[in-house]
Structures are given as C-alpha cells and as structure tokens.
Design a protein around this motif. Structure first.
Motif, mmCIF file in Angstrom:
data_model
loop_
_atom_site.group_PDB
_atom_site.id
_atom_site.type_symbol
_atom_site.label_atom_id
_atom_site.label_comp_id
_atom_site.label_asym_id
_atom_site.label_seq_id
_atom_site.Cartn_x
_atom_site.Cartn_y
_atom_site.Cartn_z
ATOM 1 N N ALA A 68 49.119 92.923 -43.622
ATOM 2 C CA ALA A 68 48.224 93.524 -42.466
ATOM 3 C C ALA A 68 48.850 92.467 -41.567
ATOM 4 C CB ALA A 68 46.865 93.299 -43.076
ATOM 5 N N LEU A 69 48.326 91.144 -41.863
ATOM 6 C CA LEU A 69 48.394 90.149 -40.601
ATOM 7 C C LEU A 69 49.829 90.097 -39.939
ATOM 8 C CD1 LEU A 69 45.801 87.507 -41.826
ATOM 9 C CD2 LEU A 69 45.464 89.195 -40.096
ATOM 10 N N ALA B 62 52.783 86.960 -48.297
ATOM 11 C CA ALA B 62 51.401 86.021 -48.095
ATOM 12 C C ALA B 62 50.397 87.129 -48.910
ATOM 13 C CB ALA B 62 51.838 85.468 -47.456
ATOM 14 N N THR B 63 49.707 87.050 -49.854
ATOM 15 C CA THR B 63 48.217 87.384 -50.084
ATOM 16 C C THR B 63 47.677 85.944 -51.286
ATOM 17 O OG1 THR B 63 47.040 88.637 -51.324
ATOM 18 C CG2 THR B 63 49.090 88.536 -51.821
ATOM 19 N N SER B 64 46.555 85.799 -50.627
ATOM 20 C CA SER B 64 45.762 84.678 -51.751
ATOM 21 C C SER B 64 44.928 85.831 -52.720
ATOM 22 C CB SER B 64 44.680 84.341 -51.296
ATOM 23 O OG SER B 64 43.790 85.379 -50.140
ATOM 24 N N LYS B 65 45.406 87.255 -53.155
ATOM 25 C CA LYS B 65 44.554 88.258 -53.877
ATOM 26 C C LYS B 65 45.059 88.738 -54.989
ATOM 27 C CE LYS B 65 42.624 89.287 -49.179
ATOM 28 N NZ LYS B 65 42.340 89.936 -47.939
ATOM 29 N N ILE C 12 40.106 80.301 -43.569
ATOM 30 C CA ILE C 12 41.311 80.327 -43.508
ATOM 31 C C ILE C 12 41.610 78.711 -43.663
ATOM 32 C CG2 ILE C 12 43.339 81.058 -43.514
ATOM 33 C CD1 ILE C 12 43.272 83.291 -41.903
ATOM 34 N N ALA D 20 49.941 82.831 -43.824
ATOM 35 C CA ALA D 20 49.108 84.516 -43.808
ATOM 36 C C ALA D 20 50.030 85.329 -43.005
ATOM 37 C CB ALA D 20 47.327 83.964 -43.334
ATOM 38 N N ASP E 215 34.513 87.668 -38.414
ATOM 39 C CA ASP E 215 32.917 87.738 -39.211
ATOM 40 C C ASP E 215 33.286 85.958 -40.100
ATOM 41 O OD1 ASP E 215 35.036 85.643 -41.925
ATOM 42 O OD2 ASP E 215 36.435 87.543 -41.381
ATOM 43 N N THR F 81 36.323 83.801 -39.134
ATOM 44 C CA THR F 81 37.240 83.785 -38.834
ATOM 45 C C THR F 81 37.428 85.210 -37.293
ATOM 46 O OG1 THR F 81 38.443 83.414 -40.911
ATOM 47 C CG2 THR F 81 39.605 85.171 -39.486
ATOM 48 N N ALA G 232 36.760 88.369 -47.839
ATOM 49 C CA ALA G 232 36.942 86.512 -47.533
ATOM 50 C C ALA G 232 34.938 86.445 -47.644
ATOM 51 C CB ALA G 232 37.223 86.480 -45.736
ATOM 52 N N ASN H 115 40.111 92.361 -45.307
ATOM 53 C CA ASN H 115 40.167 91.200 -44.752
ATOM 54 C C ASN H 115 38.513 90.254 -45.186
ATOM 55 O OD1 ASN H 115 42.343 91.616 -45.243
ATOM 56 N ND2 ASN H 115 43.109 90.418 -43.084
ATOM 57 N N GLY I 285 42.222 93.737 -50.066
ATOM 58 C CA GLY I 285 43.117 93.994 -50.195
ATOM 59 C C GLY I 285 43.981 92.838 -51.017
ATOM 60 N N PHE I 286 45.622 93.494 -51.136
ATOM 61 C CA PHE I 286 45.949 92.810 -52.100
ATOM 62 C C PHE I 286 48.141 92.948 -51.643
ATOM 63 C CE2 PHE I 286 46.476 97.879 -53.240
ATOM 64 C CZ PHE I 286 46.996 97.698 -52.775
ATOM 65 N N ARG I 287 48.267 93.784 -50.605
ATOM 66 C CA ARG I 287 49.529 93.544 -50.580
ATOM 67 C C ARG I 287 50.839 92.831 -49.282
ATOM 68 N NH1 ARG I 287 51.226 99.741 -50.642
ATOM 69 N NH2 ARG I 287 52.613 98.782 -49.485
ATOM 70 N N GLY I 288 49.291 91.855 -49.142
ATOM 71 C CA GLY I 288 50.151 90.937 -48.230
ATOM 72 C C GLY I 288 50.542 91.473 -46.805
HETATM 73 P P1 ADP Z 1 46.060 90.590 -48.132
HETATM 74 O O1 ADP Z 1 44.783 91.373 -47.404
HETATM 75 O O2 ADP Z 1 46.845 91.911 -48.715
HETATM 76 O O3 ADP Z 1 45.845 90.075 -48.680
HETATM 77 P P2 ADP Z 1 46.886 90.151 -45.606
HETATM 78 O O4 ADP Z 1 48.148 90.348 -44.238
HETATM 79 O O5 ADP Z 1 45.704 90.637 -44.902
HETATM 80 O O6 ADP Z 1 47.009 90.604 -46.711
HETATM 81 O O7 ADP Z 1 45.881 88.964 -45.576
HETATM 82 C C1 ADP Z 1 46.893 87.750 -45.889
HETATM 83 C C2 ADP Z 1 45.607 86.085 -46.277
HETATM 84 O O8 ADP Z 1 45.601 85.916 -45.062
HETATM 85 C C3 ADP Z 1 45.095 86.955 -47.488
HETATM 86 O O9 ADP Z 1 45.282 87.080 -48.644
HETATM 87 C C4 ADP Z 1 43.622 86.211 -47.235
HETATM 88 O O10 ADP Z 1 44.156 84.835 -47.996
HETATM 89 C C5 ADP Z 1 43.674 85.548 -45.494
HETATM 90 N N1 ADP Z 1 43.047 86.439 -45.221
HETATM 91 C C6 ADP Z 1 43.089 87.188 -44.027
HETATM 92 N N2 ADP Z 1 42.390 87.780 -43.186
HETATM 93 C C7 ADP Z 1 40.802 87.000 -43.284
HETATM 94 C C8 ADP Z 1 39.792 86.336 -43.231
HETATM 95 N N3 ADP Z 1 38.895 87.219 -42.635
HETATM 96 N N4 ADP Z 1 39.078 85.682 -43.846
HETATM 97 C C9 ADP Z 1 39.772 84.829 -44.722
HETATM 98 N N5 ADP Z 1 41.219 84.925 -45.098
HETATM 99 C C10 ADP Z 1 41.646 85.918 -44.104
#
Ligand code: ADP
Ligand code: MG
Length: 577
Positions: free
Chosen positions: A98-99, A76-79, A63, A71, A58, A141, A37, A33, A93-96
């Motif tokens: 991890a968090l 939920a993903t921005s990718k 965010i 997030a 980092d 973050t 970012a 992540n 990332g792409f699966r949305g």
């Molecule tokens: P993914 O990485 O697959 O998109 P995550 O659950 O890891 O899914 O994260 C969800 C979203 O949270 C990311 O798409 C991103 O937009 C935001 N995000 C997570 N970690 C960070 C970070 N360290 N810095 C900025 N944005 C983050």
C-alpha cells in the motif's frame, strides 16, 4: 524491443493500479494500516473527492524512525514472515504494497512517532525522491496523500465526479467503523464532518450512524452460530439486517465482513437476499451489516490485490450458514412483531396474518398476567423457547397443486408439501410447546356461542373438558347436550365453532383421551383442509412455520408432510426414454 526487467518505479506504478483503484481504496488501505497498528481512534480527511488530499491519522503504535524508509519499499511488511503465515493471518495487511503503491502515484508524506520513542519523524516521498527528518509528534501515524494519480492520467480520467468519490470514501469509513465498533472513527470531507463513530464497542451504535437512526430502529439483530463438526468449520454470524418492511432499490447496503475484513461476494449477498424470500417488495433489497467469523485457515484472503475478494474452503457451508442465520432472525422477529400485534389487535399486518391465528409467546415486562379490554389474556412466559434443530431446508414457494399440495423449490430440488399434514404439524407443535411452557393464549368470544351436540359427543366433550380448558377453551354446560363457549385458543378464533367441535370429537376414540390425543385432535380440527385454496402469502407463512418445527417431516398422526424430488432425480426422469 528487447526483453528487459522493468524499472522499480514502473513496477510500483503498475502495482498501484491494482491496489489503489480510486481514492476510496487508498483510504481503505490506510485505515487497515491504522487498525493493524492497534489504533483506537482513526481520523480521516479528504479534499476534492480525495484527489487533492487524503489524510489518515491514528493513535496506533507508530513506525520506528529506522524503519520508515523500508515501510515505503515494495513488499516491505511487518505482518508476514513466511508463506505458512498466509494461512492464518491475523492482520488486514500482508502484501506490503500500500505505502509503496501510494507513493508511486501521489505526493505522500508520513509523520509518525513510535510509542517507545521520544522523537517522531517526518518522511516525504514524491516522484521517486524521498527525504526524512526528525520532528516532535504525538504517538501514532499521520499519512497524507496529495494529488493522487497525478502521474497516471488514464486512471484520473476514469474517476467519477467528486460527489461520487466522496460517497465511496464515506462508505469505506462506515464499513470499517462497523467492522471495528471499538475503534472511534471520524470523517471530515472538504472541511465538514460527515461521519463519527464513538468507539463504544457496540455494533448497533455504529449501524445507527451508518444507516441512519430511523433505519436502525427497523433492523433486527442476527446471532447465528454453527459449531464445528464432521469436516465443517465453526462459523458465527452476527450483526443486523433490516426487517422485511424496510428495503432499498439497490443491493449495495448489504455489507458483509469476514474475519474483520469488508468483502464483496455476490454469492453471499445473494444468500442474504434469498433468506427474505417472499417477504420483500419485488425488486427491492434488504439492508445488512453482517460479521462472518470463521477459523483463519478457512479463508484464503490472497485472491485479489484489493483483498476485497476472498475464497472459502467450503463456500457452500458459509452460504447456508449465512442464509440460515438471516432466516432465523427474520422468523424470530416475526414472533416478536406478532406479540406486539396481539397487544393492539388493530395492528395486524397482512404479512403475518397467519401468525396472528397461532398461539404466540407474550412477555409482559413485569411478568404478570395481563388482560386487555379486548379480552385477550396473556400468560407470562416461564421458559425460553428451546433452540430448534433444523431438519428442513429453506424452501421457496412456487405454487399450489390441486388445492392440496404446496410446490416449493429448495437447495436440493423440488418439494411437494401436503398442506393439511404440514399445518397439523405446525399447530400441534405450537400448541404442545405453548402448553409445556405454560403460555397458551386464550381469546374471549365477543358473543358467547353455543354448540348443540349429540348425546354421545356431549359425553365425550365432558370427559375432555379439563384438557380443553388447559388449552384455552372456556366451556359451560348449557342444557342437555348444549354447550356455551366463552373463550377459545387464539389459534381457533374465527373458525365456525360447531364444525370445530365436531371435527375435534370425530378424531377422538375411547373413554379417557390423553392430553396428547386431545392435542392431536385439536390440531387436526384447526388445520387447513386439503381442497382449500391458499394465497401465496399463506403458503409462505405455513412453510416458514414448518421450517421451525423440530420434526417437520411427519404430521402428528404420522402422515407424510413432504415429498422430495432431487435435482438429480428430475434430471434422471427427463433423460429417460
Ligand atoms: P502492509 O500493510 O501490507 O504490511 P503497507 O505498505 O500498507 O503494507 O505498510 C507497510 C508497513 O508499514 C506495515 O507492515 C507496517 O509495519 C508499517 N505501517 C504502515 N502504516 C502504519 C501505521 N498507520 N501505523 C504503524 N505502522 C504502519
Ligand atoms: Mg497495509
């Protein structure tokens, strides 16, 4: 029980079981992540093997406050926006997942400030409850994971002791530091700094930190590239591998990346090991950190929730490209090593004993001719060795038949190599290349030897005296039909001189042989005879040298070097009655 759709928190916990196997996989997700970012600096902290505490900070984009809750939602993903984008992902990332997964199995907190915002935000998620408040924070973050797996006792039970989990975390950080040398990583475990990379952008710097400086000094750079063509993708392979004298009892230091992603692939790991064929001590494995780069649509990363397994459109192509790049690097370094060996002739190693007997490039730092006290003369290199098209597969020596043929196994079946024809090809190639590049290596005889010839031979020898001198011989008329030899090409050292001369002259016919003819004759005179028993090492070295010849299939005089029996032909032969 009637059928029901599972509640969100149950789904999240099940998903967490896949994506987050152990503390190190949480660290991996959080580092990914941070890299996605755009961070240039990532700081990782762990306490109690990562079970009690994990924190990844980092200096990436941060965010936005209005997105923080989202997030932490599953998927939920921005990718990623569309399924098509999966084909050409540029992010890790792409699966949305991890968090949301981490929050489902721990007490998770995030402090983040988006780089366009004045104020940051703190978000806490624990046991299904969440809360958010504004807070002053540097851009970037910080994710804190406490009491990982507290509510999944089964998973907790499977974790290893703290030391093991710490080691896993350490290697996740080291891997990503190698994959992203331009990002500065620090790892602090239980209050002690365990790893630091500078972010200099030099892979070598990070490899030295990850593997240790003394290991790094014995590593070889790999730099392979295969252009695209006829349905094949462009593949580049770069990084470092250990030289054949450095190895480990385990294969876990063979670290591979595909497009910036650390992967586990036993077949590709095997490609690396195979490229060392015969050079490593038995049951030991090399060290490697290799970056494989392919077009994004050549790989499918959506195979496994941890994203550590991937699929290639053509895995055989990647396997061969990797094996070739590693093999080339080993062979090239053997060249350099021999150059060093020649510099201190006491330093010959058994491994490269054969190289020693062949002309090798030598490059003095100041570009001048050098003569050392042993009488070795080094001619400066004037041209870079040309790139060699490869026409011979990588072969593994199996044995020798009739003291004349080397039996070898290759990717496409069985090969029989005529040792005499092969060695002629190798010597001819090396002499003609060294001659063309004006870097022939001649070696003074400790004692001047004399050769007695027949009048006819003596006449022939005189007629080619100039060519022989250009090839590194120093000959002098010493009486009627007798010659004194003060120096020899390094490749001919140690051979009985009168035998060498008789053989050489035997090959030549006519009055004024050309340089080409003399080269062929010399190769035939020096080459290992058929009927001569060769050691396995000698055979391997010969095969390795043959692999480097641009035209390995025929001897300089047009004899066949190699017979190939494909696996299909073999199967055919055996199934016939
Ligand atoms: P993914 O990485 O697959 O998109 P995550 O659950 O890891 O899914 O994260 C969800 C979203 O949270 C990311 O798409 C991103 O937009 C935001 N995000 C997570 N970690 C960070 C970070 N360290 N810095 C900025 N944005 C983050
Ligand atoms: Mg992610």
């Amino acid at each position: 029980m009637p059928i029901q759709i599972l509640a969100d928190d149950v789904v999240a916990r099940i998903a967490a079981g896949e994506a987050v196997e152990r503390p190190a996989s949480a660290v991996k997700e959080l580092i990914e992540n941070a890299i996605d970012a755009g961070a240039t600096s990532v700081h990782i902290e762990s306490g109690g093997g990562g079970r009690r505490l994990l924190r990844v900070s980092d200096n990436g984009s941060g965010i936005r406050p209005e997105e923080i809750e989202l997030a932490f939602k599953r998927h939920a993903t921005s990718k990623l926006r569309s399924a098509e984008e999966l084909e050409a992902l540029k992010t890790l990332g792409f699966r949305g997942e991890a968090l949301s997964s981490l929050a489902a199995v721990s007490k998770a907190a995030v402090v983040t400030r988006h780089r366009d915002e004045a104020m940051g935000v703190r978000f806490i998620s624990s046991a299904g409850m969440s809360g958010c408040e504004p807070i002053g924070a540097p851009a970037g973050t910080v994710v804190t994971i406490e009491n990982l797996f507290y509510n999944t006792p089964a998973r907790l039970k499977f974790l290893k002791n703290d030391a093991t989990e710490k080691r896993h975390i350490h290697w996740v950080v080291a891997r990503y530091a190698m994959a992203y040398p331009e990002v500065a990583f620090t790892l602090v475990q239980d209050g002690r700094e365990r790893f630091r990379s500078s972010g200099s952008g030099e892979l070598g710097d990070v490899v030295a930190k990850a593997f240790g400086l003394s290991e790094y000094k014995r590593m070889i750079a790999v730099d392979g590239y295969e252009p695209a063509g006829s349905g094949r993708a462009a593949i580049s392979i770069s990084g470092f591998i250990s030289d054949p004298t450095l190895s480990r009892a385990r294969r876990d230091r063979i670290i591979l990346f595909v497009n910036g992603r650390a992967i586990q692939d036993s077949s590709l790991t095997h490609a690396v090991i195979q490229a060392y064929d015969g050079l490593l001590k038995e049951r030991t494995f090399p060290l490697a950190a290799l970056m494989i780069t392919t077009p994004p649509d050549f790989v499918d990363v959506n195979v496994h929730p941890t994203k550590a397994e991937i699929r290639f459109r053509d895995s055989q192509q990647v396997f061969l490209a990797l094996q070739r790049a590693v093999r080339e690097a080993i062979l090239d370094s053997a060249d350099d090593e021999t150059a060093e060996d020649l510099w201190s002739p006491s330093g010959f190693t058994d491994q490269y004993i054969h190289y020693q007997s062949l002309p090798r490039p030598w490059r003095p730092d100041d570009g001048s001719d050098l003569v050392d006290e042993q009488g070795l003369r080094y001619v400066p290199v004037t041209a870079e060795p040309s790139a060699r098209p490869r026409t011979l597969p990588i072969l593994r020596v199996v044995g020798q038949v009739g003291a004349a043929y080397i039996v070898a196994e290759g990717p496409a079946g069985l090969y029989l190599v005529d040792q005499n024809a092969a060695h002629e090809r190798v010597i001819y190639q090396q002499f003609s290349q060294a001659y063309a590049e004006n870097r022939l290596c001649s070696q003074a005889q400790a004692e001047t030897q004399t050769v007695l010839l027949s009048p006819k031979e003596a006449q022939l020898l005189e007629s080619i005296a100039e060519q022989l001198e250009a090839l590194g011989f120093e000959l002098e008329l010493f009486g009627p039909n007798a010659f004194a030899c003060r120096a020899l090409p390094a490749a001919a050292m140690g051979l009985p001189l009168d035998e060498l001369m008789t053989r050489l002259l035997d090959q030549l016919h006519g009055d004024a042989p050309s340089m080409e003819e003399v080269l062929k004759a010399l190769a035939a005179a020096i080459a290992v005879r058929s009927g001569q028993v060769m050691s396995t090492d000698e055979m391997r070295t010969l095969i390795a040298e043959l692999e480097r010849c641009p035209d390995p299939l025929l001897s300089p005089t047009g004899r066949k070097v190699l017979l190939h029996l494909s696996s299909e032909q073999l199967a055919d032969q055996f199934s016939q009655r």
